[in-house]
Design a protein around this motif. Structure first.
Motif, short mmCIF file in Angstrom:
data_model
loop_
_atom_site.label_atom_id
_atom_site.label_comp_id
_atom_site.label_asym_id
_atom_site.label_seq_id
_atom_site.Cartn_x
_atom_site.Cartn_y
_atom_site.Cartn_z
N GLU A 100 0.95 -1.13 -0.13
CA GLU A 100 -0.29 0.09 -0.04
C GLU A 100 0.95 1.42 -0.02
O GLU A 100 0.27 2.37 -0.43
N ALA A 101 1.99 1.26 0.50
CA ALA A 101 3.07 2.25 0.53
C ALA A 101 3.87 2.47 -0.53
O ALA A 101 4.50 3.39 -1.00
N GLY A 102 3.80 1.51 -1.67
CA GLY A 102 4.48 1.47 -2.75
C GLY A 102 5.99 1.05 -2.58
O GLY A 102 6.91 1.29 -3.42
N MET A 103 6.14 0.24 -1.33
CA MET A 103 7.52 -0.22 -1.20
C MET A 103 7.92 -1.42 -2.04
O MET A 103 7.78 -2.72 -1.38
N ARG A 104 8.26 -1.39 -3.09
CA ARG A 104 8.21 -2.50 -4.13
C ARG A 104 9.18 -3.50 -3.93
O ARG A 104 9.28 -4.63 -4.19
N THR A 105 10.27 -3.00 -3.24
CA THR A 105 11.39 -3.79 -3.10
C THR A 105 11.58 -4.25 -1.91
O THR A 105 12.78 -5.19 -1.33
N SER A 106 10.87 -4.01 -0.85
CA SER A 106 10.91 -4.34 0.71
C SER A 106 10.34 -5.80 0.88
O SER A 106 9.36 -6.09 0.32
N ASP A 107 10.93 -6.45 1.84
CA ASP A 107 10.52 -7.58 2.24
C ASP A 107 11.35 -8.11 3.65
O ASP A 107 12.02 -7.48 4.12
N PHE A 108 10.99 -9.49 3.63
CA PHE A 108 11.81 -10.10 4.99
C PHE A 108 12.61 -11.37 4.30
O PHE A 108 12.02 -12.17 3.63
N PHE A 109 13.96 -11.26 4.53
CA PHE A 109 14.81 -12.28 4.06
C PHE A 109 15.32 -12.96 5.09
O PHE A 109 16.22 -12.19 6.17
N ARG A 110 15.71 -14.23 4.74
CA ARG A 110 16.34 -15.30 5.69
C ARG A 110 17.89 -15.16 5.64
O ARG A 110 18.18 -14.90 4.47
N MET A 111 18.68 -15.07 6.62
CA MET A 111 20.16 -14.78 6.52
C MET A 111 20.60 -16.15 6.20
O MET A 111 21.90 -16.30 5.63
N ASP A 112 19.94 -17.19 5.98
CA ASP A 112 20.48 -18.57 5.72
C ASP A 112 20.07 -18.77 4.07
O ASP A 112 20.33 -20.09 3.66
N ARG A 113 19.63 -17.84 3.45
CA ARG A 113 19.30 -18.21 2.05
C ARG A 113 20.18 -16.99 1.10
O ARG A 113 20.47 -16.06 1.80
N VAL A 114 20.34 -17.26 -0.02
CA VAL A 114 20.91 -16.51 -1.07
C VAL A 114 19.78 -15.48 -1.68
O VAL A 114 18.69 -15.76 -1.85
N ASN A 115 20.03 -14.34 -1.23
CA ASN A 115 18.94 -13.18 -1.52
C ASN A 115 19.93 -12.15 -2.25
O ASN A 115 20.91 -11.64 -2.13
N HIS A 116 18.99 -11.73 -3.38
CA HIS A 116 19.41 -10.62 -4.30
C HIS A 116 19.70 -9.23 -3.79
O HIS A 116 18.51 -8.80 -3.12
#
Length: 355
Positions: free
Chosen positions: A191-207
């Motif tokens: 709803e705020a237009g935060m298109r790249t925000s999320d919750f990422f696990r530290m034990d996963r490969v994240n872009h």
């Protein structure tokens, strides 16, 4: 010399000394005044930070939890007076039955915290005897604090409390029927237009996600290596800490709130207003609102409000100066990265150098 050049030289110098790694954004209204990235998203691979890099926000996440809670109040599914222990079925614990939603939002509940930061305890010490990977869901946090004695009766003090926001997260889950993270994704980030925000696990490969680490120093203060933060807090964000955002998304969030895009006019005004006194200084008063911290001068005028967050390998702050309509956002993948730069920007804004 333009202030942008002065500030860029300042950050370049700090980055060269391994004192800052992160991103900086300064806006006035919707106009971008300054946007730069410094240091490394991955120090091991020398991958530089960019303005698209997503950073762990630590306790800045509490802003998202506060907005989600106020949305439920807007929908008349909660009230500020809702008794928390009864609503969550936590009778039989030492938690006071008098604790309500307002107390949790404003850090006036008095409940014991898993790490009492105001008493100098460090959050990373919680995980010396407990594997951090065992705490993934919101309810997993309960054993860490529900049996601790209260610091004071509800409403009779003000003490920063992480676990108060864990309880708010449980309320969000109980009422919405969604996990905390899914609710925030759908009703705050989207709803705020935060298109790249999320919750990422530290034990996963994240872009495009910065890796948090801090320097290890010898007795003389020289850096002898770097320590990652992978064992210092749970592997994925929770209601009190750990959402990942870019500086642009965090700035966008505050603009969306101020524009009334996430809450009713009444609760938008309440969110942007101080609610309780935390401490008094000679020339100003520090107050808490519903997630935000306010600085109020002797006349009762708010001259700055902000939210900061810090963990091992993580620091960040978003500050808004109402008189100048300036917002400064700093995100860093170093524990001590944000604080001196945030104060420098504060001084530059107050002194009229940033225009």
């Amino acid at each position: 010399m333009r202030w942008t050049h002065v500030l860029d030289e300042y950050f370049r110098h700090r980055a060269a000394q391994d004192l800052f790694s992160g991103t900086v954004l300064i806006t006035q209204g919707a106009t971008q005044l300054y946007a730069r990235a410094y240091g490394y998203a991955s120090r091991a691979w020398r991958v530089p930070n960019t303005l698209d890099t997503r950073f762990d926000t630590a306790s800045v996440t509490k802003l998202f939890t506060a907005i989600a809670t106020l949305q439920l109040i807007d929908r008349e599914l909660l009230t500020f007076d809702t008794p928390v222990v009864e609503r969550l079925g936590l009778e039989g614990t030492p938690l006071s039955k008098e604790v309500n939603v307002f107390h949790l939002l404003t850090h006036t509940s008095g409940i014991g915290d898993d790490a009492d930061e105001e008493a100098g305890e460090r959050y990373e010490d919680v995980w010396k005897a407990k594997p951090n990977y065992s705490v993934v869901e919101t309810r997993d946090f309960l054993p860490q604090f529900v049996n601790k004695p209260a610091n004071f009766p509800p409403g009779q003090g003000c003490r920063y409390c992480n676990c108060g926001y864990v309880l708010l997260g449980l309320l969000i889950e109980t009422i919405s029927g969604m996990t905390y993270r899914d609710y925030i994704r759908a009703h705050v980030f989207a709803e705020a237009g935060m298109r790249t925000s999320d919750f990422f696990r530290m034990d996963r490969v994240n872009h495009n996600v910065a890796e948090g680490c801090d320097p290890r120093r010898d007795a003389t203060g020289q850096i002898v290596g770097w320590k990652k933060n992978i064992y210092s807090f749970p592997p994925i964000g929770s209601p009190d800490s750990g959402a990942h955002v870019t500086v642009a998304d965090l700035d966008r969030f505050l603009r969306a709130v101020r524009a009334g895009e996430l809450l009713s006019p009444e609760l938008t005004g309440a969110f942007l207003s101080p609610q309780v006194v935390h401490s008094r200084r000679e020339s100003w008063t520090e107050m808490y609102g519903y997630g935000l911290r306010f600085y109020v001068d002797r006349s009762g005028k708010v001259f700055c409000f902000e939210k900061e967050g810090v963990n091992v390998g993580v620091s960040g702050i978003i500050s808004h100066f109402p008189d100048q309509d300036i917002t400064a956002t700093l995100l860093s993948n170093m524990e001590d990265g944000s604080w001196e730069p945030a104060w420098k920007i504060h001084e530059m804004v107050v002194e009229g150098q940033i225009t």
